[in-house]
Scaffold this motif. Structure first.
Motif, mmCIF file in Angstrom:
data_model
loop_
_atom_site.group_PDB
_atom_site.id
_atom_site.type_symbol
_atom_site.label_atom_id
_atom_site.label_comp_id
_atom_site.label_asym_id
_atom_site.label_seq_id
_atom_site.Cartn_x
_atom_site.Cartn_y
_atom_site.Cartn_z
ATOM 1 N N THR A 71 0.820 -1.209 0.000
ATOM 2 C CA THR A 71 0.000 0.000 0.000
ATOM 3 C C THR A 71 0.856 1.262 0.000
ATOM 4 O O THR A 71 0.532 2.255 -0.645
ATOM 5 N N LYS A 72 1.964 1.204 0.706
ATOM 6 C CA LYS A 72 2.859 2.367 0.734
ATOM 7 C C LYS A 72 3.493 2.624 -0.629
ATOM 8 O O LYS A 72 3.798 3.769 -0.961
ATOM 9 N N LEU A 73 3.693 1.559 -1.400
ATOM 10 C CA LEU A 73 4.344 1.713 -2.690
ATOM 11 C C LEU A 73 3.381 2.071 -3.809
ATOM 12 O O LEU A 73 3.812 2.420 -4.906
ATOM 13 N N MET A 74 2.052 1.958 -3.570
ATOM 14 C CA MET A 74 1.072 2.259 -4.609
ATOM 15 C C MET A 74 1.129 3.741 -4.970
ATOM 16 O O MET A 74 1.413 4.599 -4.140
ATOM 17 N N ASP A 75 0.826 4.032 -6.253
ATOM 18 C CA ASP A 75 0.758 5.419 -6.696
ATOM 19 C C ASP A 75 -0.480 6.081 -6.112
ATOM 20 O O ASP A 75 -1.551 5.466 -6.016
ATOM 21 N N LYS A 76 -0.355 7.305 -5.752
ATOM 22 C CA LYS A 76 -1.475 8.043 -5.179
ATOM 23 C C LYS A 76 -2.450 8.459 -6.287
ATOM 24 O O LYS A 76 -2.036 8.970 -7.326
ATOM 25 N N GLY A 77 -3.762 8.235 -6.045
ATOM 26 C CA GLY A 77 -4.769 8.574 -7.042
ATOM 27 C C GLY A 77 -5.087 10.058 -7.099
ATOM 28 O O GLY A 77 -4.670 10.845 -6.238
ATOM 29 N N LYS A 78 -5.879 10.441 -8.150
ATOM 30 C CA LYS A 78 -6.276 11.834 -8.343
ATOM 31 C C LYS A 78 -7.788 11.948 -8.227
ATOM 32 O O LYS A 78 -8.521 11.104 -8.715
ATOM 33 N N ARG A 79 -8.251 13.007 -7.608
ATOM 34 C CA ARG A 79 -9.682 13.233 -7.431
ATOM 35 C C ARG A 79 -10.230 13.956 -8.667
ATOM 36 O O ARG A 79 -9.673 14.989 -9.067
ATOM 37 N N ILE A 80 -11.332 13.409 -9.273
ATOM 38 C CA ILE A 80 -11.890 13.989 -10.489
ATOM 39 C C ILE A 80 -13.361 14.306 -10.273
ATOM 40 O O ILE A 80 -14.017 13.752 -9.377
ATOM 41 N N VAL A 81 -13.887 15.194 -11.093
ATOM 42 C CA VAL A 81 -15.313 15.551 -11.121
ATOM 43 C C VAL A 81 -15.797 15.467 -12.568
ATOM 44 O O VAL A 81 -14.990 15.500 -13.516
ATOM 45 N N TYR A 82 -17.126 15.368 -12.739
ATOM 46 C CA TYR A 82 -17.733 15.222 -14.078
ATOM 47 C C TYR A 82 -18.538 16.477 -14.380
ATOM 48 O O TYR A 82 -19.257 16.999 -13.526
ATOM 49 N N ASP A 83 -18.411 16.938 -15.621
ATOM 50 C CA ASP A 83 -19.164 18.119 -16.044
ATOM 51 C C ASP A 83 -20.559 17.710 -16.496
ATOM 52 O O ASP A 83 -20.964 16.550 -16.367
ATOM 53 N N ASP A 84 -21.325 18.673 -17.059
ATOM 54 C CA ASP A 84 -22.706 18.397 -17.474
ATOM 55 C C ASP A 84 -22.772 17.407 -18.625
ATOM 56 O O ASP A 84 -23.761 16.675 -18.775
ATOM 57 N N GLU A 85 -21.718 17.368 -19.412
ATOM 58 C CA GLU A 85 -21.707 16.462 -20.552
ATOM 59 C C GLU A 85 -21.190 15.076 -20.185
ATOM 60 O O GLU A 85 -21.134 14.195 -21.038
ATOM 61 N N GLY A 86 -20.744 14.911 -18.937
ATOM 62 C CA GLY A 86 -20.261 13.599 -18.510
ATOM 63 C C GLY A 86 -18.784 13.372 -18.707
ATOM 64 O O GLY A 86 -18.296 12.245 -18.532
ATOM 65 N N ASN A 87 -18.020 14.413 -19.022
ATOM 66 C CA ASN A 87 -16.578 14.269 -19.218
ATOM 67 C C ASN A 87 -15.857 14.452 -17.880
ATOM 68 O O ASN A 87 -16.169 15.384 -17.110
ATOM 69 N N PRO A 88 -14.854 13.601 -17.585
ATOM 70 C CA PRO A 88 -14.139 13.732 -16.290
ATOM 71 C C PRO A 88 -13.102 14.860 -16.350
ATOM 72 O O PRO A 88 -12.451 15.079 -17.363
ATOM 73 N N HIS A 89 -12.956 15.528 -15.225
ATOM 74 C CA HIS A 89 -11.952 16.580 -15.071
ATOM 75 C C HIS A 89 -11.376 16.506 -13.656
ATOM 76 O O HIS A 89 -12.036 16.034 -12.725
ATOM 77 N N GLU A 90 -10.153 16.998 -13.526
ATOM 78 C CA GLU A 90 -9.554 17.090 -12.188
ATOM 79 C C GLU A 90 -10.277 18.150 -11.357
ATOM 80 O O GLU A 90 -10.881 19.079 -11.906
ATOM 81 N N LEU A 91 -10.178 17.984 -10.040
ATOM 82 C CA LEU A 91 -10.908 18.892 -9.156
ATOM 83 C C LEU A 91 -10.413 20.327 -9.319
ATOM 84 O O LEU A 91 -11.207 21.273 -9.384
ATOM 85 N N TYR A 92 -9.144 20.486 -9.400
ATOM 86 C CA TYR A 92 -8.550 21.815 -9.632
ATOM 87 C C TYR A 92 -7.705 21.708 -10.900
ATOM 88 O O TYR A 92 -6.587 21.160 -10.872
ATOM 89 N N GLU A 93 -8.274 22.181 -12.001
ATOM 90 C CA GLU A 93 -7.626 22.062 -13.300
ATOM 91 C C GLU A 93 -7.277 23.449 -13.820
ATOM 92 O O GLU A 93 -8.140 24.339 -13.854
ATOM 93 N N LEU A 94 -6.054 23.634 -14.217
ATOM 94 C CA LEU A 94 -5.593 24.925 -14.719
ATOM 95 C C LEU A 94 -5.989 25.099 -16.181
ATOM 96 O O LEU A 94 -6.001 24.145 -16.963
ATOM 97 N N GLN A 95 -6.313 26.334 -16.538
ATOM 98 C CA GLN A 95 -6.658 26.657 -17.909
ATOM 99 C C GLN A 95 -5.396 26.729 -18.767
ATOM 100 O O GLN A 95 -4.314 27.043 -18.272
#
Length: 806
Positions: A637-661
């Motif tokens: 578990t310590k060696l596993m890669d850390k995951g990223k938190r994502i959110v979905y827009d109105d069209e159903g596409n995934p995006h990161e929680l804080y995404e830079l333009q």
């Protein structure tokens, strides 16, 4: 009237109290006779050989008789009569000549004649000594002489004891024996302590008290003392400086020196020798001397407390066959007193000491005084060697001198009339203890650390000596001296390497700039890397006894690791590494638990490579231990890669929680300030439109609520017949609604809401059962109340009156 000899006491008077009363009466009678005898005393023409020939009081004569003091010494014959007459004295005599008794007898007698007794009399005499041991010794002699009839209250003020206990007793003291430091502390901090009526001031070992070590304390003490007093100074090497005499406010002092014309400044019964001994051979010579003199009483002097501790601890482990003791200024007062008492009572013993035991201490029957380290000056030599050959007894002193110290020290001893003879050490009886010391330092890190401190303090003591003609530090073989102490290497001495920096600090800026410019012209200066304290910590050597071995076995960084070819062929490496008998083929670093699976990517793997799902880097399995650790879920578990938190827009596409333009898109829209202003205006329009809609919805809701409440008040389906208005199919009356809207305004609506709020709400501590109980109590109270009705007829009035009476 009571018969003579009979008092009103119910208990018989104690014998001691009767004797004390008679003694006080006898003292009052003897004072005048003593004053006349002292006035008739002529110190210049009188020849005194016995204490009984002097005009002394009965208690003093009795104390001298009990102490077996009958015949006077040379210093006592000249000093005591002058001190009894009230003269200031400068007394100089050899060590062991009885100087202590030469000032204790005048102190007791002068205060006795002045009747300076009792708590109301205050402090009458003050005796200052440079060391605690000497002060204790003087106090014991004072008690020994004065306890046979004198009624003075005497006290001892030295460091290492309770300050509060001394404060309570100071107010009733008549005679004090003190060290300068503790005396000044009481003068400045004890409010009830007064020295305004002081009659006598005595300085024992005056040359030591008046030097730089005690100069500030003595000057501060003298400022507290009255100018009109008698001052006595005694020492084996007396000072005649005008500045010292002016500091003490002496009035026409008399100089008493009984050995000024002698050929030697030391006792004639003292045999003095010196031997030439290099600094690295001192401990070997001392050990050999102790082994050859096990049935003697030996006192050895060293330059510092750390050297005393190291020699004591190392010799104690080697068991020389003679009791060993040590004393120095860093010990506690109780340990120092125990050491002096044990050495005084012992017949065969060896005491290692610093100069704290060099002055004034009377150790009985000392056979040898060995000065292992060269004294600071001739006066210190005289005081050290004076611990033996006391009171016309025989003794022997041996001085160890290095080849660089020989010429200068012998010239100074000759100038002070100190005869010394050279002796040699028999090489057959000489034993070397370097291997034993090295073995003990190897096994005991604490002893090795103590040896390092002893080396540094000895070198520092030589470095700080004022007489550079005797102490030439550059001519000492410090590496050989460190090896003689059993140390694996020479400790680093900071002040020896700072001579150039000290000269640069004292030089002016112009000379520094000129020297730097010259160096730049000659050779270009390279930039030096900045070294932190952590760099110095890891570069430090001699951290343990295996420092050199560790450096050979463990190689870090880019150092060359010997290969099998180099080991067998004996070829040297490019870095110049020596060819050792044992060489390391491979070194496996002891990694942390978190690094058990991974490794450096630049190093080629030596085991199996396993890819685990969820781990970006492959795992290297090169041992059974790492293969077993694969079964641990916690490790994986310590060696596993850390995951990223994502959110979905109105069209159903995934995006990161804080995404830079994207930066290019952001710049295409214009300047940041212009974009900020547009965003603020758009947000303001949205807020204003939402505010209008919210207000309209709230007003409609409020009107609908009022309409429903009016309908409930009028009743369902109740319509007046005279109105002549027909109801619609919906059941609403338009005229009634219009009248209600006209009559009820917003203010009335707010008043109704406030009345609703005024209704009491239940508190957090109230319950429904309490409300029920309160309502039931009100009903019972109403039922118990008598309802009085007004009488209408005569019968009603009679019934009411009968009820009230009956």
């Amino acid at each position: 009237m009571a018969a003579p000899g009979i008092t009103g006491r119910t208990r018989p008077t104690k014998v001691k109290k009767q004797a004390a009363q008679l003694k006080r009466k006898r003292d009052d009678v003897d004072v005048d006779a003593l004053e006349q005898a002292v006035a008739a005393l002529d110190p210049a023409t009188g020849a005194f050989s016995d204490f009984s020939q002097l005009p002394l009081s009965g208690p003093t004569k009795q104390g001298l008789r009990h102490g077996h003091f009958a015949a006077m010494t040379a210093i006592q014959r000249k000093a005591v009569p002058l001190a009894l007459k009230g003269h200031d004295l400068l007394g100089a005599a050899k060590t062991g000549s009885g100087k202590t008794l030469a000032f204790i007898v005048p102190v007791l007698e002068n205060l006795y004649r002045l009747q300076h007794v009792g708590a109301d009399a205050g402090l009458g005499a003050l005796i200052l000594a440079p060391t605690r041991e000497l002060a204790i010794q003087i106090f014991h002699v004072l008690c020994k002489i004065g306890r046979h009839g004198h009624m003075f209250a005497a006290g001892l003020l030295i460091g290492g004891k309770s300050l509060d206990a001394e404060r309570h007793a100071l107010a009733r003291m008549n005679i004090l024996v003190a060290t300068p430091g503790r005396m000044l502390q009481h003068l400045s901090q004890t409010a009830a302590f007064s020295v305004d009526d002081l009659k006598m001031l005595v300085l024992d070992e005056a040359d030591r008290i008046l030097d730089m070590g005690f100069q500030r304390d003595v000057d501060a003490i003298i400022d507290y003392l009255p100018k009109e007093r008698q001052t006595l100074l005694f020492s084996a090497t007396q000072s005649k400086k005008v500045s010292d005499l002016a500091r003490l406010s002496l009035h026409d002092p008399a100089y008493v020196s009984v050995h000024a014309e002698d050929k030697s400044a030391t006792p004639t019964s003292l045999q003095q020798n010196y031997l030439i001994c290099p600094v690295q051979d001192k401990l070997d010579t001392l050990w050999s001397f102790i082994q050859a003199s096990k049935k003697s009483k030996i006192l050895c002097f060293f330059s510092s407390a750390k050297v005393v501790r190291f020699v004591y601890e190392s010799f104690r482990h080697m068991q020389p066959g003679i009791p060993l003791l040590h004393i120095h200024g860093r010990q506690k007062q109780g340990a120092r007193l125990d050491t002096t008492a044990k050495f005084s009572a012992a017949k065969n013993s060896c005491l290692f000491a610093t100069d704290v035991a060099a002055r004034g201490l009377d150790f009985p029957a000392v056979d040898f005084v060995i000065q292992v380290d060269c004294p600071d000056d001739v006066d210190t030599y005289i005081h050290r060697v004076g611990r033996t050959a006391r009171y016309n007894r025989e003794g022997r002193g041996v001085l160890f001198l290095t080849p660089s110290e020989e010429e200068g020290m012998l010239q100074r001893l000759e100038a002070k009339k100190v005869p010394v003879e050279a002796i040699n050490v028999r090489q057959k009886k000489r034993q070397s203890i370097k291997d034993q010391l090295q073995n003990m330092c190897f096994q005991d890190p604490a002893l090795k650390y103590l040896g390092q401190k002893a080396f540094m303090t000895y070198v520092k003591s030589v470095y700080l000596q004022k007489d550079k003609e005797v102490f030439k530090l550059k001519e000492y073989d410090l590496e050989a001296y460190a090896a003689s102490l059993g140390l694996p290497g020479t400790p680093r001495i900071k002040f020896l390497q700072g001579d150039e920096s000290k000269q640069k600090k004292q030089a002016s800026r112009q000379t520094i700039e000129v020297s730097e410019s010259d160096e730049e012209e000659e050779t270009p200066r390279e930039a030096k890397p900045v070294r932190t304290k952590y760099d110095r910590m890891f570069e430090r050597r001699n951290q343990d006894v295996l420092a050199d071995h560790y450096k050979k076995l463990v190689r870090d960084g880019d150092d060359h690791v010997p290969t099998p070819a180099n080991d067998f062929t004996g070829e040297s490496t490019a870095n110049g590494a020596d060819d050792d008998f044992l060489a390391v083929k491979r070194r496996i670093p002891a990694d942390d638990e978190d690094e058990d699976f991974g490794g450096d990517a630049s190093v080629a793997p030596r085991g199996r490579v396993i890819h685990v799902a969820g781990v970006s880097q492959p795992l290297i399995i090169d041992s059974n231990r790492r293969e077993k650790l694969l079964l641990s879920k916690k490790k994986l578990t310590k060696l596993m890669d850390k995951g990223k938190r994502i959110v979905y827009d109105d069209e159903g596409n995934p995006h990161e929680l804080y995404e830079l333009q994207d930066e290019a898109d952001f710049k295409a829209k214009g300047l940041p300030e212009v974009q900020r202003q547009k965003f603020i205006e758009a947000a303001r329009e949205v807020v204003q439109s939402a505010d209008v809609e919210d207000k309209a919805a709230a007003k409609a809701k409020r009107k609908e609520k009022l309409r429903k409440r009016k309908e409930r008040e009028r009743g369902d389906g109740a319509v007046e017949e005279d109105a002549g208005v027909e109801l619609e199919e919906t059941g609403e009356n338009p005229l009634a609604n219009f009248l209600a809207d006209a009559q009820i305004t917003d203010d009335e609506e707010e008043e109704q809401e406030e009345k609703a709020k005024q209704k009491k709400e239940k508190k957090w501590f109230q319950s429904d059962s309490e409300d029920d109980e309160r309502s039931s109590k009100k009903q019972k109270r109403k039922a118990n109340q008598h309802v009085v009705q007004e009488p209408e007829t005569l019968e009603d009035m009679e019934a009411l009156a009968a009820g009230l009476l009956g």
